[in-house]
Write an enzyme that holds these catalytic residues in place. Structure first.
Site, PDB file in Angstrom:
ATOM      1  N   GLU A  69       4.793   9.752 -13.625  1.00 48.02           N
ATOM      2  CA  GLU A  69       5.317   9.617 -12.102  1.00 48.02           C
ATOM      3  C   GLU A  69       6.411  10.641 -11.715  1.00 48.02           C
ATOM      4  OE1 GLU A  69       5.273   5.267 -11.075  1.00 48.02           O
ATOM      5  OE2 GLU A  69       5.241   5.120 -13.220  1.00 48.02           O
ATOM      6  N   SER A 101       2.426   3.166 -10.659  1.00 43.42           N
ATOM      7  CA  SER A 101       1.979   4.075  -9.390  1.00 43.42           C
ATOM      8  C   SER A 101       0.507   3.949  -9.519  1.00 43.42           C
ATOM      9  CB  SER A 101       2.631   5.531  -9.255  1.00 43.42           C
ATOM     10  OG  SER A 101       3.873   5.477  -9.159  1.00 43.42           O
ATOM     11  N   GLU A 133       1.955  -7.406 -11.213  1.00 44.47           N
ATOM     12  CA  GLU A 133       3.152  -6.772 -12.070  1.00 44.47           C
ATOM     13  C   GLU A 133       4.307  -7.006 -11.287  1.00 44.47           C
ATOM     14  OE1 GLU A 133       2.946  -2.483 -12.198  1.00 44.47           O
ATOM     15  OE2 GLU A 133       0.861  -2.967 -11.447  1.00 44.47           O
ATOM     16  N   GLY A 156       9.436   2.908  -5.956  1.00 47.31           N
ATOM     17  CA  GLY A 156       9.672   4.147  -5.218  1.00 47.31           C
ATOM     18  C   GLY A 156      10.539   3.942  -3.997  1.00 47.31           C
ATOM     19  N   ASN A 190       8.026  -4.232 -10.657  1.00 49.28           N
ATOM     20  CA  ASN A 190       8.514  -2.876 -10.831  1.00 49.28           C
ATOM     21  C   ASN A 190       9.914  -3.049 -10.803  1.00 49.28           C
ATOM     22  OD1 ASN A 190       5.666  -1.253 -10.421  1.00 49.28           O
ATOM     23  ND2 ASN A 190       5.697  -2.758  -9.127  1.00 49.28           N
ATOM     24  N   TYR A 232       1.012   6.929  -1.836  1.00 52.50           N
ATOM     25  CA  TYR A 232       2.042   8.128  -1.737  1.00 52.50           C
ATOM     26  C   TYR A 232       1.518   9.213  -0.702  1.00 52.50           C
ATOM     27  CZ  TYR A 232       4.283   6.058  -5.736  1.00 52.50           C
ATOM     28  OH  TYR A 232       4.572   4.984  -6.642  1.00 52.50           O
ATOM     29  N   ASP A 285       4.101  -7.126  -7.135  1.00 54.86           N
ATOM     30  CA  ASP A 285       2.781  -7.088  -6.521  1.00 54.86           C
ATOM     31  C   ASP A 285       2.141  -8.333  -6.686  1.00 54.86           C
ATOM     32  OD1 ASP A 285       3.675  -4.497  -5.616  1.00 54.86           O
ATOM     33  OD2 ASP A 285       2.784  -3.716  -7.501  1.00 54.86           O
ATOM     34  N   ARG A 315      10.472  -5.030  -7.141  1.00 56.31           N
ATOM     35  CA  ARG A 315       9.401  -5.242  -6.561  1.00 56.31           C
ATOM     36  C   ARG A 315       8.122  -5.967  -7.034  1.00 56.31           C
ATOM     37  NH1 ARG A 315       6.637  -0.470  -5.550  1.00 56.31           N
ATOM     38  NH2 ARG A 315       4.713  -1.435  -6.263  1.00 56.31           N
TER      39      ARG A 315
END
Length: 314
Positions: free
Chosen positions: A26, A154, A274, A280, A276, A220, A261, A259
């Protein structure tokens, strides 16, 4: 939202090293995130400088006066507890979660096991290490399935599969990124992402993409990804989603910011994917969007994250 915005004089933070880049898969995303964070901190009056993390990091930490570190390293080497441990050994406070939470959240399999032990909903799964494992997973879980390297972020190395041959090929491809490969039951329905900041849950974001799932390109590069704020849920379901996300973070031991998901199935039930610990921070990123919906611009967001490193006593 009360308690989110930093009230400190930016000079109180001292000399701040923004750690970005690194050597994970990443890296490119981290370079963009780090540049954005560094520019925002400097514009706010923080004495910040950047370090593209490489083999000389130990020497730089030894010779540079650093009062605290802002970690914007995505993936292994920055988000998995190793950087957090190094900074603790060096006596440098840092942003985000500690060693244990960082290591746990980076391991998708063990995160799921912790959630399952607490009765939190997460899709059925299996671990793949051979073609025989693929065959067994196909028989147990059915199709479609989603294949993931267990320690990447990512959406790197991920693939949706609809049959055994595709599953074997996806396992082989994912195993080039990680020795441990996870396969999950596919949840058909909308995806949501929920940011937390300083112990508060920010407004959820509903995601939409014409891709088969919210992959690297959708995250992205693409301009056709849809971000829904408000997320489209009624008040009761949104409250349920926020409460579940808070429980998911508490189970892992999240600090500062993160964050989560989540998928929602056809019956309206939520499923944790998951969490994070260093999300990002690019122009396509989700935490800045959620922060804006909560009344914080990008500069206020990075100051709040940095302030949380003081509050947590990392």
């Amino acid at each position: 939202m009360n308690g989110l915005q930093s009230t400190r004089d930016p000079r109180e933070f001292g000399r701040v090293a923004v750690l970005f880049g690194g050597k994970s898969a990443e890296r490119e995303v981290s370079l963009k995130s780090g540049a954005a964070v560094l520019a925002a901190l400097q514009a706010a009056g923080v004495d910040a400088f950047g370090i593209d993390v490489g083999d000389d990091l130990l020497q730089r930490l030894g010779r540079e006066p650093i009062d605290r570190a802002f970690i914007v390293l995505h993936g292994r080497g920055g988000e998995d507890g190793s950087m957090q441990g190094l900074l603790e050994c060096a006596g440098i406070p840092y942003t985000g979660s500690g060693i244990l939470a960082s290591a746990l959240a980076m391991d998708k399999l063990r995160t799921k096991q912790v959630w399952q032990s607490l009765g939190l909903p997460t899709p059925r799964h299996a671990v793949l290490a051979s073609e025989a494992d693929c065959q067994a997973a196909a028989e147990t879980l059915g199709f479609p399935l989603i294949v993931k390297p267990a320690h990447e972020g990512s959406s790197i190395g991920m693939a949706k599969v609809a049959g055994l041959a595709e599953l074997i090929a996806a396992w082989r491809a994912a195993s080039t990124y990680d020795a441990q490969v996870l396969v999950e039951q596919w949840i058909q329905g909308p995806e949501f992402t929920i940011a937390t900041l300083r112990g508060q849950v920010l407004p959820p974001i509903g995601l939409g993409t014409p891709h088969s799932f919210y992959d690297y390109d959708a995250k992205y590069l693409a301009n056709d990804t849809q971000y829904r704020i408000p997320c489209g849920l009624d008040a009761n379901k949104e409250a349920e989603l926020k409460a579940l996300s808070a429980r998911a973070c508490d189970a892992v031991g999240i600090q500062g910011w993160a964050r989560v998901d989540v998928m929602q199935d056809a019956a309206g039930d939520f499923w944790l994917l998951e969490v994070n610990t260093v999300p990002g921070m690019t122009d396509h990123s989700l935490v800045p969007m959620a922060a804006r919906a909560a009344g914080l611009d990008f500069q206020q967001l990075v100051l709040a994250i940095l302030d949380a490193s003081l509050a947590a006593g990392n």
